[in-house]
Design a protein around this motif. Structure first.
Motif, PDB file in Angstrom:
ATOM      1  N   LYS A 149       0.878  -1.176   0.000  1.00 36.97           N
ATOM      2  CA  LYS A 149       0.000   0.000   0.000  1.00 36.97           C
ATOM      3  C   LYS A 149       0.907   1.214   0.000  1.00 36.97           C
ATOM      4  CE  LYS A 149      -4.076   0.591   1.800  1.00 36.97           C
ATOM      5  NZ  LYS A 149      -4.787   1.544   2.682  1.00 36.97           N
TER       6      LYS A 149
ATOM      7  N   GLU B 261      -6.757   4.454  -3.905  1.00 43.41           N
ATOM      8  CA  GLU B 261      -7.634   4.698  -2.770  1.00 43.41           C
ATOM      9  C   GLU B 261      -7.778   6.191  -2.488  1.00 43.41           C
ATOM     10  OE1 GLU B 261      -6.335   2.406   0.556  1.00 43.41           O
ATOM     11  OE2 GLU B 261      -7.644   3.415   1.978  1.00 43.41           O
TER      12      GLU B 261
ATOM     13  N   ASN C 128      -4.893   9.398   0.125  1.00 42.50           N
ATOM     14  CA  ASN C 128      -5.365  10.048   1.354  1.00 42.50           C
ATOM     15  C   ASN C 128      -5.905  11.470   1.102  1.00 42.50           C
ATOM     16  OD1 ASN C 128      -3.048   8.085   2.878  1.00 42.50           O
ATOM     17  ND2 ASN C 128      -5.020   8.319   3.878  1.00 42.50           N
TER      18      ASN C 128
ATOM     19  N   LYS D   2     -13.340   0.041   7.836  1.00 41.72           N
ATOM     20  CA  LYS D   2     -12.492   0.083   9.035  1.00 41.72           C
ATOM     21  C   LYS D   2     -13.410   0.147  10.250  1.00 41.72           C
ATOM     22  CE  LYS D   2      -8.591   2.456   6.867  1.00 41.72           C
ATOM     23  NZ  LYS D   2      -7.971   3.763   6.602  1.00 41.72           N
TER      24      LYS D   2
ATOM     25  N   ASP E 133      -2.533   4.811  -2.154  1.00 42.13           N
ATOM     26  CA  ASP E 133      -3.464   5.516  -1.273  1.00 42.13           C
ATOM     27  C   ASP E 133      -3.095   6.992  -1.270  1.00 42.13           C
ATOM     28  OD1 ASP E 133      -5.239   6.409   0.585  1.00 42.13           O
ATOM     29  OD2 ASP E 133      -4.619   5.041   2.198  1.00 42.13           O
TER      30      ASP E 133
ATOM     31  N   LYS F 181       1.743   5.038  -0.047  1.00 43.01           N
ATOM     32  CA  LYS F 181       1.150   6.326   0.317  1.00 43.01           C
ATOM     33  C   LYS F 181       1.659   7.411  -0.627  1.00 43.01           C
ATOM     34  CE  LYS F 181      -1.218   5.221   4.073  1.00 43.01           C
ATOM     35  NZ  LYS F 181      -2.687   5.391   4.150  1.00 43.01           N
TER      36      LYS F 181
ATOM     37  N   ASP G 203     -12.254   5.370   0.952  1.00 40.82           N
ATOM     38  CA  ASP G 203     -11.897   5.124   2.349  1.00 40.82           C
ATOM     39  C   ASP G 203     -12.546   6.206   3.223  1.00 40.82           C
ATOM     40  OD1 ASP G 203     -10.802   4.500   4.783  1.00 40.82           O
ATOM     41  OD2 ASP G 203      -8.718   4.861   4.234  1.00 40.82           O
TER      42      ASP G 203
HETATM   43 MG    MG Z   1      -6.689   4.927   3.293  1.00 39.88          MG
END
Ligand code: MG
Length: 365
Positions: A160, A218, A192, A267, A190, A162, A243
């Motif tokens: 994953k 993501e 974010n 989550k 991801d 970032k 997410d």
């Molecule tokens: Mg995430």
């Protein structure tokens, strides 16, 4: 088995390396541990981190929400009445999803203990072994490439990555990592919330044109920007996962209705615990949408609960991002879920099977 009281502790564990995303940098796990006590002497364990930039929950808000709003409704409740208890928890107040999650995890732990079965069996059973990815923090390109190669050498087959700091650099980061580990690991990006919708389409199309194959991207855009999520999802081939945009079942229904994403990241700290995580998995399964199960910076108490959910709902939760314990410098918990780098397995211990939590600092009642 009736609930008699709820007590708290703090669990602090340094990370192997700082955890860096487009939103924050964190050096250690610093979580509230919730203990639900019963008249039979059984204790259920739950856990929640402070993730102010995502859920809004802080250590203080978690403890106060449980102490003054959730706990008073639960004292005297029988663990056998699980559905009644989860309704009491969810209805105690608005939001505060991490506080609700910590308590639900402890109650489900007790539910398993009550019937002498590991939690995943109480949730419907499954194959008690799953494989997780690991997070590569956003950093200089050389550092990210080195971290990625090290993770693959440790046996991780999904990374994953970032990104979301700087669009041009993000494309270069991803190309460099892909070149270094292709054929050895799948890449999940991801962002974010770090990109605009147009930047996301540009970055993903540039990578697609360069032959970089990503398993998914993501949360490319801001959490509230569902239109932006849909804009990106409509324009790229790479699957897009939501997410921060989705917390509970109602938001998942809206996301699916809008066709704003291809995959949903569940989550427990966003859903408010296990009951809503199961609802989301069932809603997604009905619509033929896959889910990932992820975690915040959590240790092997709350992550263990997520593992049990992942096993029981493996038909729809096809991607696992439960690397919290792997990121910690040591595992403070002796429990029924065994974390061994990418491989996670569950023993036959009842509930979550937690026997000991080393270094737990108890808070005054
Ligand atoms: Mg995430």
């Amino acid at each position: 088995m009736k609930i008699t009281k709820i007590t708290f502790g703090m669990l602090r564990v340094p990370l192997k390396t700082p955890f860096k995303t487009a939103l924050r940098t964190v050096e250690r796990v610093d979580d509230v541990v919730v203990m639900v006590h019963t008249d039979t002497g059984h204790v259920g364990y739950g856990e929640a981190p402070a993730t102010a930039v995502i859920t809004g929950d802080t250590h203080g808000s978690i403890v106060e929400a449980i102490r003054h709003y959730i706990a008073p409704r639960l004292i005297g409740q029988d663990i056998a009445d699980l559905n009644r208890i989860t309704r009491l928890i969810q209805g105690a107040m608005e939001k505060n999803t991490s506080a609700k999650a910590a308590v639900e995890i402890a109650v489900y732990d007790l539910f398993g203990q009550l019937y002498g079965a590991p939690l995943y069996k109480m949730l419907g059973g499954g194959d008690p072994v799953i494989t997780t990815d690991i997070t590569i923090s956003v950093d200089y390109i050389d550092k990210m490439v080195a971290d990625s190669i090290a993770a693959v050498d440790r046996g991780f087959e999904s990374l994953k990555i970032k990104v979301g700091k700087d669009i041009g650099l993000d494309v270069e980061r991803t190309k460099a990592i892909y070149a270094a580990v292709q054929n050895r690991a799948l890449l999940r990006l991801d962002a974010n919330q770090g990109w605009t919708a147009k930047q996301a389409v540009y970055a993903i199309q540039t990578l697609e044109d360069a032959g970089v194959r990503l398993e998914l991207v993501e949360q490319p855009v801001k959490a509230q920007d569902l239109e932006g999520m849909r804009y990106v999802t409509e324009r790229v081939h790479t699957p897009i996962m939501a997410d921060e945009s989705v917390f509970g079942p109602m938001e998942v229904i809206e996301l699916i209705r809008m066709r704003a994403a291809d995959i949903i990241n569940i989550k427990l700290m966003k859903t408010g615990g296990i009951s809503n995580a199961i609802r989301i998995a069932d809603i997604a399964a009905m619509h033929g949408i896959d889910c990932m199960i992820g975690c915040m910076l959590e240790t092997s108490i709350s992550v263990a609960a997520a593992v049990h959910v992942a096993v029981a709902k493996a038909d729809v939760i096809t991607k696992v991002d439960l690397d919290g314990p792997s990121l910690c410098a040591f595992n403070p918990v002796d429990g029924g879920v065994i974390f061994n780098e990418s491989e996670i397995s569950i023993t036959d211990a009842p509930g979550l099977g937690i026997r000991e939590i080393r270094g737990l600092e108890l808070l005054a009642d």
